[in-house]
Design a protein around this motif. Structure first.
Motif, PDB file in Angstrom:
ATOM      1  N   ILE A 160       0.861  -1.321  -0.039  1.00 23.26           N
ATOM      2  CA  ILE A 160      -0.073   0.055  -0.126  1.00 23.26           C
ATOM      3  C   ILE A 160       0.758   1.326  -0.003  1.00 23.26           C
ATOM      4  O   ILE A 160       1.884   1.376   0.779  1.00 23.26           O
ATOM      5  N   PRO A 161       0.762   2.109  -0.944  1.00 26.03           N
ATOM      6  CA  PRO A 161       1.700   3.429  -1.042  1.00 26.03           C
ATOM      7  C   PRO A 161       1.208   4.440  -0.320  1.00 26.03           C
ATOM      8  O   PRO A 161       1.039   5.562  -0.757  1.00 26.03           O
ATOM      9  N   LEU A 162       1.188   4.382   1.066  1.00 22.54           N
ATOM     10  CA  LEU A 162       0.724   5.437   1.725  1.00 22.54           C
ATOM     11  C   LEU A 162       1.786   5.906   2.782  1.00 22.54           C
ATOM     12  O   LEU A 162       2.485   4.830   3.420  1.00 22.54           O
ATOM     13  N   VAL A 163       2.364   7.004   2.621  1.00 24.55           N
ATOM     14  CA  VAL A 163       3.359   7.548   3.494  1.00 24.55           C
ATOM     15  C   VAL A 163       2.939   8.699   4.280  1.00 24.55           C
ATOM     16  O   VAL A 163       1.797   9.101   4.122  1.00 24.55           O
ATOM     17  N   GLY A 164       3.729   8.933   5.448  1.00 23.51           N
ATOM     18  CA  GLY A 164       3.116   9.990   6.229  1.00 23.51           C
ATOM     19  C   GLY A 164       3.179   9.436   7.658  1.00 23.51           C
ATOM     20  O   GLY A 164       3.642   8.500   8.143  1.00 23.51           O
ATOM     21  N   HIS A 165       2.404  10.361   8.723  1.00 26.12           N
ATOM     22  CA  HIS A 165       2.303  10.030  10.111  1.00 26.12           C
ATOM     23  C   HIS A 165       1.003  10.047  10.600  1.00 26.12           C
ATOM     24  O   HIS A 165       0.803   9.859  11.867  1.00 26.12           O
ATOM     25  N   ASP A 166       0.164   9.982   9.792  1.00 23.75           N
ATOM     26  CA  ASP A 166      -1.229   9.729  10.270  1.00 23.75           C
ATOM     27  C   ASP A 166      -1.570   8.370  10.450  1.00 23.75           C
ATOM     28  O   ASP A 166      -0.717   7.539  10.114  1.00 23.75           O
TER      29      ASP A 166
END
Length: 542
Positions: free
Chosen positions: A242-248
């Motif tokens: 899954i291509p989700l990045v960040g800090h949420d």
């Protein structure tokens, strides 16, 4: 981060909802108070109108008394009581109006209403006393005198033209204006509440729309990616990430799902290796078990065939021995030579039985086709005569006639095992006698068969009977193991269906052929054996 924003928005929505609830409660209280004020003002105006009507009815009653009309004595008291009740209700409504509106205008209204009610109370009391006096005078004298009538009329006239009439009219006018004023105030309040609620609804709807658009945009992409990742995992595509990045929170969930997919992929690879190894082991063990099962089935089949052959092969010799003994012992004493001949046949048959038992024991280790033959020159004429002699006892017992034995020509010499050939002829003669009718005839003939050049090449042995025959549809199966036709089972239930199979196997082992020809008039078994060579014929004959 997303959770914090969501919490903030939800708190804002909760605050708006709480404010709307408080606003609704306040609006409801104001509206309810305004409605009550209008209702009380309307009830006060109605009370003054009722009081004026009741005073007018009392005046009418007094006028009837003046005219000498007979009136109801209780009507006056009822009217006076109604007027007192109306007056008391107006006092209560005046106090209630004061409680609902405590302003300076309300205080002035309360004072005016109280003063008017006090004046009206005195006037109503005076009217009551005057009316009671008039009723008493009428009751005592029967007619109201002129002086009293004028006094009573003056009291009502003064009340009508004076203070009481004007007071009631003023209060009716004033209370009507109060009712209109309260209605206008109620309309104003309802309009204010309506616009207030429309504004609150607009604010709430706008906030909801803004929040929905914001969260819709914020949630659509991460939820879409998470959904695609879940579908990929469900379909078995463990290499998908899954291509989700960040800090949420969504990025955290995506990292957890990606880690789970990697772990599952590793487990799948290890499981695939282990499964392949297990499949190889299972295939090897399955092959071994299949070989073992085939061997067991072969051994079991051989065992079953051995038992069947034992049952069949032992029955014929024992039947011959028993038949010889029964015939020898039957009737009067016979010459010693006959006893010796019978015993000789019994010994010969017993010897044959022993050989059969040896063969059956050998069949326990090998199939019949694998039996070895002790080949020698065999005279089929003598062998056929011996076979007829062995079956004669059985034929006599069954009431059958045997044909004459073949003549010894010395030309029907074959190369074979005498015990096997004797066993073969015994099977054919046993079938011929078993399936013949009482009084029938069984014949055995030995003939020479010439080739195309006219030279003798084979010996043909023919066993004929005029028994039950074999149907055409069963004739092709008579050489199958365990097969017995319908007519054969009905005629002789104790057969096993192995004799002809063994006979053909013995004929094939000697390089010969065995055929059956059958009609309703009987059956012919034709055994063809190759003629022995001249070198073998020169040896000893059996």
């Amino acid at each position: 981060m997303f959770r914090r924003r969501l919490t903030l928005v939800l708190s804002l929505f909760a605050s708006i909802v709480v404010f709307a609830a408080l606003l609704a409660a306040a609006s409801l209280a104001v509206s309810e108070r305004q409605v009550l004020r209008g209702r009380v003002a309307s009830d006060i105006a109605t009370g003054f109108i009722q009081l004026s009507a009741q005073k007018q009815r009392l005046r009418t009653w007094v006028a009837q008394v003046q005219l000498g009309v007979k009136v109801d004595d209780g009507a006056r008291a009822e009217l006076q009581s109604a007027m007192q009740g109306t007056l008391q209700r107006l006092k209560v409504l005046t106090v209630q109006a004061m409680e609902l509106d405590s302003g300076s205008f309300a205080v002035d209204e309360y004072r005016r209403r109280s003063a008017a009610l006090a004046t009206l109370e005195e006037s109503i009391a005076e009217l009551g006393r005057t009316a009671a006096k008039a009723q008493a005078q009428v009751t005592g004298r029967g007619l109201l005198l002129g002086q009293d009538s004028l006094l009573l009329a003056r009291v009502f006239d003064m009340a009508d033209d004076g203070e009481m009439r004007m007071l009631i009219a003023e209060n009716i006018a004033r209370e009507g204006a109060a009712v209109q004023r309260e209605r206008a105030a109620a309309d104003t309040t309802l309009a204010w509440v309506r616009w207030l609620w429309l504004g609150a609804a607009a604010v709430l709807a706008g906030a909801t729309l803004i929040a929905a658009v914001y969260f819709g945009r914020a949630l659509r992409y991460p939820l879409l990616q998470l959904n695609e990742g879940a579908q990929a995992l469900q379909s078995g595509k463990l290499s998908h990430r899954i291509p989700l990045v960040g800090h949420d929170e969504f990025a955290s969930v995506a990292q957890s799902v990606n880690a789970l997919a990697a772990e599952l992929e590793q487990h799948r690879e290890r499981e695939s290796v282990q499964r392949q190894r297990l499949e190889d082991l299972v295939a090897a063990r399955t092959a071994e078990l299949a070989d073992a099962l085939a061997s067991l089935r072969k051994v079991d089949s051989q065992r079953r065939r051995l038992f069947a052959d034992i049952s069949h092969e032992l029955r014929t010799p024992t039947t011959v021995i028993r038949g010889e003994a029964e015939i020898t012992l039957r009737g009067i004493d016979k010459p010693a030579s006959e006893y010796r001949e019978a015993l000789g046949r019994i010994v010969s048959t017993a010897r044959q039985l022993g050989a059969v038992i040896d063969d059956l024991l050998a069949m326990a280790r090998s199939d019949m086709d694998g039996l070895s033959l002790v080949r020698e020159a065999v005279d089929m004429d003598e062998l056929a005569a011996d076979a007829l002699a062995q079956v004669s006892a059985t034929a006599t017992r069954l009431g059958l006639r045997l044909g004459p034995p073949p003549a010894s020509t010395g030309q029907h010499i074959v190369s074979g095992d005498s015990l096997r050939l004797r066993q073969l002829l015994g099977v054919l003669l046993d079938n011929a006698t078993r399936y013949s009718r009482p009084g029938g005839q069984v014949t055995l003939m030995v003939e020479s068969e010439a080739d195309s050049a006219g030279h003798t090449s084979a010996v043909q042995v023919v066993v004929s009977d005029d028994g039950i025959g074999i149907p055409p549809d069963e004739l092709g199966r008579v050489f199958e193991r365990r097969f017995r036709g319908t007519a054969a089972r009905q005629h002789s239930p104790d057969g096993s269906g192995l004799g002809l199979s063994i006979a053909r196997a013995l004929a094939d082992a000697h390089g010969g052929q065995l055929q059956l020809h059958s009609t309703k008039a009987g059956t012919r078994a034709v055994l063809r054996l190759p003629l022995a060579s001249q070198a073998l014929i020169g040896g000893s004959l059996v």
